[in-house]
Design an enzyme around this catalytic site. Sequence first.
Site, PDB file in Angstrom:
ATOM      1  N   GLU A   1       0.809  -1.220   0.000  1.00 42.90           N
ATOM      2  CA  GLU A   1       0.000   0.000   0.000  1.00 42.90           C
ATOM      3  C   GLU A   1       0.840   1.266   0.000  1.00 42.90           C
ATOM      4  O   GLU A   1       0.448   2.291  -0.584  1.00 42.90           O
ATOM      5  CB  GLU A   1      -0.958  -0.009   1.189  1.00 42.90           C
TER       6      GLU A   1
ATOM      7  N   GLN B   1      -7.501  -2.242  -1.198  1.00 37.22           N
ATOM      8  CA  GLN B   1      -8.459  -3.342  -1.179  1.00 37.22           C
ATOM      9  C   GLN B   1      -9.377  -3.319   0.041  1.00 37.22           C
ATOM     10  O   GLN B   1     -10.566  -3.607  -0.068  1.00 37.22           O
ATOM     11  CB  GLN B   1      -7.718  -4.677  -1.235  1.00 37.22           C
TER      12      GLN B   1
ATOM     13  N   HIS C   1     -10.884  -7.328   7.461  1.00 40.62           N
ATOM     14  CA  HIS C   1     -11.686  -7.051   6.278  1.00 40.62           C
ATOM     15  C   HIS C   1     -12.951  -6.273   6.610  1.00 40.62           C
ATOM     16  O   HIS C   1     -13.598  -5.740   5.717  1.00 40.62           O
ATOM     17  CB  HIS C   1     -12.041  -8.357   5.563  1.00 40.62           C
TER      18      HIS C   1
END
Length: 673
Positions: free
Chosen positions: A394, A416, A465
């Site tokens: 990243e 993401q 996530h």
Amino acid sequence: MSRHLDLQARRLQARGEAFYTIGSAGHEGNAAIALALRATDPAFLHYRDAAFFLQRARRVPGQTPLWDMLLSFAASAEDPISGGRHKVLGSKTLCIPPQTSTIASHLPKAMGAAYSLGLWRRLGAGGEWPGDSVVLCSFGDASFNHSTAQGAFNAAAWSAFQAVPMPLIWLCEDNGIGISTPTPEGWVAASMAARPGIHYLACDGLDLLDTWRVAREAVRIARSRRQPVFLHMRCVRLFGHAGSDAQQAYLPASRIEADEARDPLLIGAGLLRRHAGLDREAVAALYHRVRERVARLAEEAVCRPRLEQASQVMASIVPPPRPGRVQPWRGEVSTTPDTLARRLNQALDRLMTRYPHLVLAGEDIGRKGGVYGVTQKLQARFGGHRVIDTLLDEQSILGLGIGMGQSGLVPILEIQFLAYLHNAEDQLRGEAATLSFFSCGQYTNPMVVRIAGLGYQKGFGGHFHNDNAIAVLRDIPGLLVACPANGADAVGLLQEAVRLADEEQRVVVMIEPIALYHRRDLLEEGDGGWCFPDPGAEYRLAPGELGRWGDGRELAIVTYGNGVHLSRQAAARLQAEGIALRIIDLRWLTAIDHDAVFAAVADCARVLIVDECRRTGSVSEELMTALVERGLPGERLARLTAEDSFIPLARAATVTLPSVEGIVAHVRALLAR
């Protein structure tokens, strides 16, 4: 000149007239590297590179580098690069973007700038710098070990290994010590000499002739082969790390004396005697003339105006506008309702067509089309050079975008998952958002960052996530943060974000609720209540522009993202009980128009803020404060937020988050007051 600036900075600091004394003493050999480059080659400089800066200025007519740097030392508002905000080495004319504290954070964007040079060639256009430029990026041997530096080296090598053009010179100025911690002898060379994809060269930074000879070879390789070079310049650090650093506390006197004997000014004087015919007296006379000149200019510089008001300091946080480069849209617009992910995909396709200088980059966005399919088929249509599959890093993705933005492109980057941002967020805070501030708007890096985030995913997740931590983005000055709740708003926010980047040179982050990407229904399966038609190519939602559903006056719910969907479901239950309410969608989580929010809820008996992010440091705190400040009685207000917790896996994944049941219960309790 460089040495006397160092000495003068310490004298002025002792008088309270200067405020930064990390000097260049011992590193002056980088002047020879400046001589090997063109004045149009972009240079991202280490804070010990005053000699480089001065030498480059000598090659461009009309420059006053001594005066400019002394204004910077004195934090004068007339400092031509930062306007008194920081001591930086920078100049628009000299193609030197300012770096504030070069502990490796500038390396990823230098890599991005080098990458952009080849990309502009493929686009058949020209960017900020000539197409055959070479990017120089300098740093110290201590910063070499920073994970950010290692990531940038890896990204450059990874690209070059695949024959991607990367005309970049990494200049490691190795003085053997980082503040008080020695660099192991031979470590830098052993780490880089055999690195795939990068050419390793070494020079003696104390010897101007050797440095110039090796630098010319580095430039030749980078410019002709379009490949990265690691130029390892051995040098010495004199006077300690900075003015406040007493190096005798951790270095023996013998080491300090040995370093002083290696002073590059002494060695340079010897070269002048042997090769230029100057004797001791001539060298000494030159030295003293420069000292007197610097001292005289310093006394003038400390009398120049300084920043005095907050408005002056903040004037360059927001970059200046520039002409837009959008092309008219003549395609069709879909009137068939569809999901948020599908609407985003169509908007990206349209934006790529309308903005030829717009580039997408991120992990898995090309061949795969993104983890959630948002970028499907875009690479096949626009090519791998405009829809870039990056490596998994990243910091490098954001650095790539910063460098491309500085070169004149408009990048849309994809992260993401929101949790993946946190190991790279300094690229936004310390680099992207500060460039305009520290250059008086002369340098900018416009960009849009799309981040899949927030909670409520089913069958996938855990805290890595499902992440609802956005405070780190909301407190960055100048950064804009948007969050759509449905497909139509996603189109309006994304199209406005690209316009803001292109015309206003802003850095915009759009947090996209993963749980709503493919949501089709609102109240029951098959109702299609969360699918929306394409609002069109010109539909844009400006910062502060609110969304509204309903006109009830008993209660207003203020929310965003998943909270809008949950509140609409709760509203169906509450309306069945005879409760008349309205829902206000913030859409933007920074630059909130609090006057508009107050006007939207002031005629309601009660106000509930539904905030899916953590209670501490959340947007609901700002909203509560702003409403009370504008006269809304506190007893009419309440908020429902996520708990101060990470998000767990499986069925417990939503128990710490606001729910439909929780909203209904809070509304009933609030109305019962």
